[in-house]
Design a protein around this motif. Structure first.
Motif, PDB file in Angstrom:
ATOM      1  N   HIS A 150      -4.082  -5.012  -0.006  1.00  0.00           N
ATOM      2  CA  HIS A 150      -5.553  -5.077  -0.047  1.00  0.00           C
ATOM      3  C   HIS A 150      -5.951  -5.608  -1.414  1.00  0.00           C
ATOM      4  O   HIS A 150      -5.439  -5.141  -2.434  1.00  0.00           O
ATOM      5  CB  HIS A 150      -6.149  -3.688   0.180  1.00  0.00           C
ATOM      6  N   GLU A 194     -16.845  -3.266   0.686  1.00  0.00           N
ATOM      7  CA  GLU A 194     -16.912  -2.247   1.725  1.00  0.00           C
ATOM      8  C   GLU A 194     -18.125  -1.348   1.614  1.00  0.00           C
ATOM      9  O   GLU A 194     -18.157  -0.278   2.226  1.00  0.00           O
ATOM     10  CB  GLU A 194     -15.601  -1.441   1.749  1.00  0.00           C
ATOM     11  N   ARG A 235     -16.682   5.590  -1.714  1.00  0.00           N
ATOM     12  CA  ARG A 235     -15.438   5.663  -2.497  1.00  0.00           C
ATOM     13  C   ARG A 235     -15.248   4.458  -3.416  1.00  0.00           C
ATOM     14  O   ARG A 235     -14.615   4.551  -4.465  1.00  0.00           O
ATOM     15  CB  ARG A 235     -14.243   5.759  -1.546  1.00  0.00           C
ATOM     16  N   HIS A 236     -15.764   3.274  -3.031  1.00  0.00           N
ATOM     17  CA  HIS A 236     -15.631   2.100  -3.893  1.00  0.00           C
ATOM     18  C   HIS A 236     -16.673   2.170  -5.009  1.00  0.00           C
ATOM     19  O   HIS A 236     -17.799   2.570  -4.759  1.00  0.00           O
ATOM     20  CB  HIS A 236     -15.785   0.826  -3.070  1.00  0.00           C
ATOM     21  N   ASN A 276      -6.760  -2.168  -4.274  1.00  0.00           N
ATOM     22  CA  ASN A 276      -5.477  -1.484  -4.083  1.00  0.00           C
ATOM     23  C   ASN A 276      -4.274  -2.194  -4.707  1.00  0.00           C
ATOM     24  O   ASN A 276      -3.509  -1.584  -5.463  1.00  0.00           O
ATOM     25  CB  ASN A 276      -5.247  -1.243  -2.588  1.00  0.00           C
ATOM     26  N   PRO A 303     -10.925   9.477  -1.850  1.00  0.00           N
ATOM     27  CA  PRO A 303      -9.495   9.240  -1.618  1.00  0.00           C
ATOM     28  C   PRO A 303      -8.726   9.162  -2.941  1.00  0.00           C
ATOM     29  O   PRO A 303      -9.318   8.925  -3.996  1.00  0.00           O
ATOM     30  CB  PRO A 303      -9.471   7.887  -0.907  1.00  0.00           C
ATOM     31  N   GLN A 328      -0.666   6.851   0.288  1.00  0.00           N
ATOM     32  CA  GLN A 328      -1.031   5.533  -0.219  1.00  0.00           C
ATOM     33  C   GLN A 328      -0.706   5.552  -1.699  1.00  0.00           C
ATOM     34  O   GLN A 328      -1.217   6.388  -2.437  1.00  0.00           O
ATOM     35  CB  GLN A 328      -2.510   5.256   0.010  1.00  0.00           C
ATOM     36  N   ASP A 358      -9.104  -5.676  -2.753  1.00  0.00           N
ATOM     37  CA  ASP A 358     -10.369  -5.194  -3.324  1.00  0.00           C
ATOM     38  C   ASP A 358     -10.200  -3.887  -4.080  1.00  0.00           C
ATOM     39  O   ASP A 358     -11.078  -3.042  -4.060  1.00  0.00           O
ATOM     40  CB  ASP A 358     -11.455  -5.102  -2.243  1.00  0.00           C
ATOM     41  N   LEU A 369       0.822  -1.223   0.000  1.00  0.00           N
ATOM     42  CA  LEU A 369       0.000   0.000   0.000  1.00  0.00           C
ATOM     43  C   LEU A 369       0.852   1.268   0.000  1.00  0.00           C
ATOM     44  O   LEU A 369       0.405   2.330  -0.411  1.00  0.00           O
ATOM     45  CB  LEU A 369      -0.901   0.016   1.235  1.00  0.00           C
ATOM     46  N   TRP A 427      -3.381   0.628   7.586  1.00  0.00           N
ATOM     47  CA  TRP A 427      -3.879  -0.629   7.030  1.00  0.00           C
ATOM     48  C   TRP A 427      -2.761  -1.672   6.927  1.00  0.00           C
ATOM     49  O   TRP A 427      -2.676  -2.446   5.974  1.00  0.00           O
ATOM     50  CB  TRP A 427      -4.514  -0.411   5.644  1.00  0.00           C
ATOM     51  N   ASN A 470     -11.083   8.089   4.757  1.00  0.00           N
ATOM     52  CA  ASN A 470     -11.810   7.188   3.891  1.00  0.00           C
ATOM     53  C   ASN A 470     -12.867   7.845   3.039  1.00  0.00           C
ATOM     54  O   ASN A 470     -13.502   7.210   2.232  1.00  0.00           O
ATOM     55  CB  ASN A 470     -12.499   6.101   4.736  1.00  0.00           C
ATOM     56  N   TRP A 495      -6.841   6.985  -4.499  1.00  0.00           N
ATOM     57  CA  TRP A 495      -7.022   5.808  -5.369  1.00  0.00           C
ATOM     58  C   TRP A 495      -8.375   5.851  -6.070  1.00  0.00           C
ATOM     59  O   TRP A 495      -8.504   5.462  -7.240  1.00  0.00           O
ATOM     60  CB  TRP A 495      -6.854   4.506  -4.582  1.00  0.00           C
TER      61      TRP A 495
HETATM   62  C1  LIG Z   1      -6.273   0.575   2.127  1.00  0.00           C
HETATM   63  C2  LIG Z   1      -7.717   0.824   2.255  1.00  0.00           C
HETATM   64  O1  LIG Z   1      -8.353  -0.058   1.428  1.00  0.00           O
HETATM   65  C3  LIG Z   1      -9.736  -0.009   1.424  1.00  0.00           C
HETATM   66  O2  LIG Z   1     -10.199  -0.329   2.641  1.00  0.00           O
HETATM   67  C4  LIG Z   1     -10.212   1.359   0.996  1.00  0.00           C
HETATM   68  O3  LIG Z   1     -11.574   1.410   1.142  1.00  0.00           O
HETATM   69  C5  LIG Z   1      -9.577   2.405   1.838  1.00  0.00           C
HETATM   70  O4  LIG Z   1      -9.908   3.670   1.274  1.00  0.00           O
HETATM   71  C6  LIG Z   1      -8.079   2.233   1.825  1.00  0.00           C
HETATM   72  O5  LIG Z   1      -7.633   2.478   0.567  1.00  0.00           O
END
Ligand SMILES: C[C@@H]1O[C@@H](O)[C@@H](O)[C@H](O)[C@@H]1O
Length: 776
Positions: A375, A506, A588-589, A379, A626, A682, A377, A358, A370, A664, A628
């Protein structure tokens, strides 16, 4: 606006290849990131006191664990029954009881002292300088050269010019700092090193050492690490006492730092000594030459320019500010950001080791946000999205290695939770092969992570046509398809085959009873991922001539999957099978647009209604989010071929980050050092942004190569691209003027005829042989 276009056809301009500042870094997010794919270094350029943060991408606390709940599968029928009955909130409660990770899982993002662990800072080097006279420095400059992968600090003080050069070498696997003074004997400084916890320093002769052992989350005895620091002088003396090296009266000082861990059984004590000895024998000029040559072999493959203006000569932090107010005055800033993204890829991963986490590999904390993990989903996938199109294909291989390592763990998780074939991973992983669900259903139960990451593995094949690679990763793809094939259930309304339980990453919704839930069946992203994965495995088994029976099964099952998307009553693309009301409408997702990018299930020409529905989702969500998420929106607008809208997101990427920790919600942008902000720092925003800019210039997912598919009016006047890649292993160079292509060349190792679209026309083009020396 007077834009100097001449050099577009003559090649790079210096200012397009460096970020610089006229003052030392006031915060970590202003320091300059150096990396050689394993080691990292971030000097702050302090005149009297300098801090240099040191990193090693393998340095993790934690340890391999079995957090699978072996009885979880027993609750699956009940969980599914509740979901099918629309009692998602009750299903979620049962998932939280029986179907999450056993134990601490990832520690809710604070895994430093639990088995999940976290990526940690190696240490901080402290350089305390003394100067013969107490006056202020003048002509101060601090820069990172992208074309050399080197940083430098330069200033004059009391009539002496002091210069510092920093590199994490792509030659010898060490970090090097060279200090020089323009007058003999003017260098006086001390060197010390530390970290926030779990360390000791020692002096072995003239060698300063930092070593320790991290917490494995069980008995405390986790990963061991060691850093060795030696100084070679020209004139002057050095002494080693009280945990410090003290240098006096030198004209030149060369600091060589060799560091390592026992990750994957590495003999770090031996190897750090060997690397150090090797490097100490090499004059700096030779080290620098080897380093630059190895680095440029990757970096020099591609470039992008939009012309330049005097604004480009300013310090980078001032350019960012000016760009926010008036972007058209500095067209060269976007190409600089693009090349910075390529630089960060080369600096934060290497073949045979780990993909960027990350934070890439740059961290200054023990408990990183984190956990500085991987991650699954969006990242980790986003971190890899640029490497193929920006001509760094081999930098996708560390990801394939990480995923291959996850498979045996994922097979265990598939059995424990789903009594299923194949392998599965959920929303997070680490360097210890974690594949279990997260510790909370609302984000931890998505089982799209493994299917999604298979898309990245497939992209490397699409871009390289490398069948040997395909043969190598086929078992991973097949194993993932086998998992989904064995867990899909029929949903009652349409008889479609869907995943359950799962989550649209999420994101949560309201139930008719007013309760909220995230747990559901067949969220749109799962339907898209499973459809695409089945198609890839069907294709791969045809290319490799294997698994005829399994292929037929997937062909049949694919017919029963939900369509890649459905249009809701308000015209937006549906995120779930049901038209639920969202708890956070501007979340954000944007997982349900996976079919638009990275997949190609939704395209303006192939599925216009779904593309229009996707556009409505993006309009509805707005741009603030965010870093990303802004980068992801840029990729979506580029795939919708809306250049001006995409450009609005490019500008958003440069916005000043609003520093509310881990909010977030919104406020992504860049820090003064151009690293992307969630906030906090990040790196996926940088990589997603670079991939997004490339997607505005070249696309090749819809069966032909398209030049300038999504450029804004702002860029129409002219520009040049060199060495970007298209699927089918095609390298593309082109220039344009007033929105029209003025020159275009297509290269491939083997001559082929490809379909190319530009200036509104599709034509067949025979590729040229790639010029000698251009390695693919
Ligand atoms: C590392 C985290 O990854 C997910 O949980 C995203 O929803 C957050 O924004 C963050 O980027």
């Amino acid at each position: 606006k007077v834009v100097c276009l001449a050099w577009i056809f003559l090649g790079f301009s210096a200012s397009a290849q460096r970020i610089w500042y006229a003052k030392p870094a006031a915060q970590w997010e202003e320091t300059l990131p150096l990396g050689n794919g394993r080691l990292g270094m971030m000097p702050d350029g302090g005149v009297k006191k300098e801090s240099v943060v040191l990193n090693d991408i393998t340095l993790w606390s934690g340890s391999p664990q079995d957090a699978n709940n072996p009885d979880a599968h027993k609750s699956l029928p009940k969980i599914r029954e509740l979901i099918l009955a629309g009692r998602n909130d009750e299903a979620q409660a049962l998932v939280n009881k029986q179907f999450v990770a056993r134990g601490a899982g990832s520690g809710h993002g604070n895994g430093a002292n639990v088995p999940f662990g976290c990526y940690q800072v190696l240490g901080t080097l402290h350089l305390d300088y003394q100067y013969p006279v107490a006056s202020e420095p003048v002509d101060y400059q601090r820069e990172l050269s992208l074309s050399d992968a080197m940083a430098s600090t330069r200033f004059s003080l009391g009539g002496v010019t002091y210069r510092r050069e920093y590199l994490t070498s792509f030659g010898d696997d060490v970090s090097v700092i060279r200090l020089t003074a323009s007058k003999p004997g003017q260098l006086r400084f001390s060197v010390s090193v530390d970290r926030p916890e779990r360390f000791k320093t020692a002096l072995e002769g003239q060698e300063l050492q930092l070593s320790g052992q991290l917490n494995n989350g069980t008995d405390g005895n986790g990963m061991r690490y060691l850093a060795r620091i030696r100084v070679v002088l020209k004139e002057g003396t050095q002494s080693a006492k009280d945990g410090k090296l003290t240098i006096d009266g030198a004209t030149e000082a060369l600091l060589v730092i060799s560091a390592g861990t026992d990750f994957r059984g590495n003999d770090f004590v031996q190897n750090t000594r060997k690397e150090l000895e090797k490097a100490l024998k090499k004059p700096f000029a030779v080290q620098k030459k080897e380093h630059t040559a190895k680095y440029r072999a990757l970096y020099a493959r591609a470039d992008f320019s939009l012309g330049t203006t005097p604004a480009a000569e300013k310090p980078t932090d001032e350019r960012l500010e000016a760009f926010r107010a008036n972007p058209s005055a500095d067209p060269a800033l976007v190409p600089l950001y693009f090349q910075f993204g390529r630089y960060l890829s080369i600096a934060s991963t290497r073949v045979g080791l780990l993909p960027p986490n990350l934070q890439g590999l740059w961290a200054n904390q023990i408990q990183t946000p984190w956990n500085g993990d991987y991650h699954l989903d969006v990242n980790i996938q986003m971190n890899q999205w640029p490497v193929e199109v920006v001509n760094l294909p081999e930098l996708n291989l560390p990801l394939a290695d990480l995923v291959k390592g996850m498979v045996p763990f994922g097979e265990k998780t598939a059995k424990a939770y789903y009594r299923a074939e194949g392998w599965v991973a959920h929303v997070i992983t680490n360097v210890w092969g974690y594949t279990e669900p997260g510790e909370d259903a609302s984000w931890g139960a998505t089982n799209a992570g493994s299917g999604w990451i298979c898309n990245n593995l497939w992209q490397h094949y699409e871009f390289t046509n490398d069948t040997q690679y395909l043969r190598d990763i086929y078992p991973v793809l097949k194993g993932s398809a086998a998992f989904y094939n064995s867990v899909l259930i029929r949903e009652p309304k349409h008889g479609w085959l869907v995943t359950a339980p799962s989550v649209s990453p999420e994101n949560s919704f309201y139930l008719p009873n007013g309760k909220t839930a995230a747990i559901c069946m067949g969220p749109t992203i799962d339907n898209q991922i499973v459809r695409e994965l089945f198609s890839h495995v069907i294709h791969a088994s045809e290319v490799l001539g294997v698994d005829e029976a399994f292929r037929q099964t997937l062909i049949e099952k694919r017919k029963l999957l939900p369509p890649p998307g459905e249009v809701a009553s308000d015209g937006r693309l549906k995120e779930w099978l049901e038209e639920y009301r969202e708890v956070e409408p501007k979340h954000r997702h944007i997982s349900h647009l996976y079919g638009l990018y990275p997949a190609s299930l939704i395209t303006p020409e192939g599925t216009p209604e779904l593309a229009e529905a996707a556009r409505k989702v993006l309009e509805f969500k707005g741009d603030d989010s965010p870093g990303w998420s802004k980068a992801y929106k840029l990729l979506f607008w580029a795939r919708l071929r809306d250049g001006n809208r995409a450009y609005k997101l490019v500008r958003e990427l440069f916005s000043l980050t609003r520093e509310t920790f881990m909010n977030n919600g919104a406020g992504g942008g860049v820090y003064p050092n151009m690293l992307s902000a969630g906030p906090p720092f990040q790196i996926d925003g940088n990589f997603g942004g670079t991939a997004g800019i490339a997607e505005m210039l070249v696309q090749s997912h819809a069966g032909y190569i398209e030049l300038l598919p999504a450029i804004p009016g702002e860029w129409k006047s002219g520009g040049a691209v060199k060495g970007l890649k298209a699927r089918g292993n095609v390298t593309v160079d082109f220039t344009w003027k007033d929105g029209k292509i003025t020159r275009a060349r297509f290269f491939s190792p083997v001559a082929q005829t490809v379909k190319v679209k530009y200036d509104g026309q599709i034509r067949d083009v025979k590729t040229e042989k790639l010029p000698a020396g251009i390695k693919l």
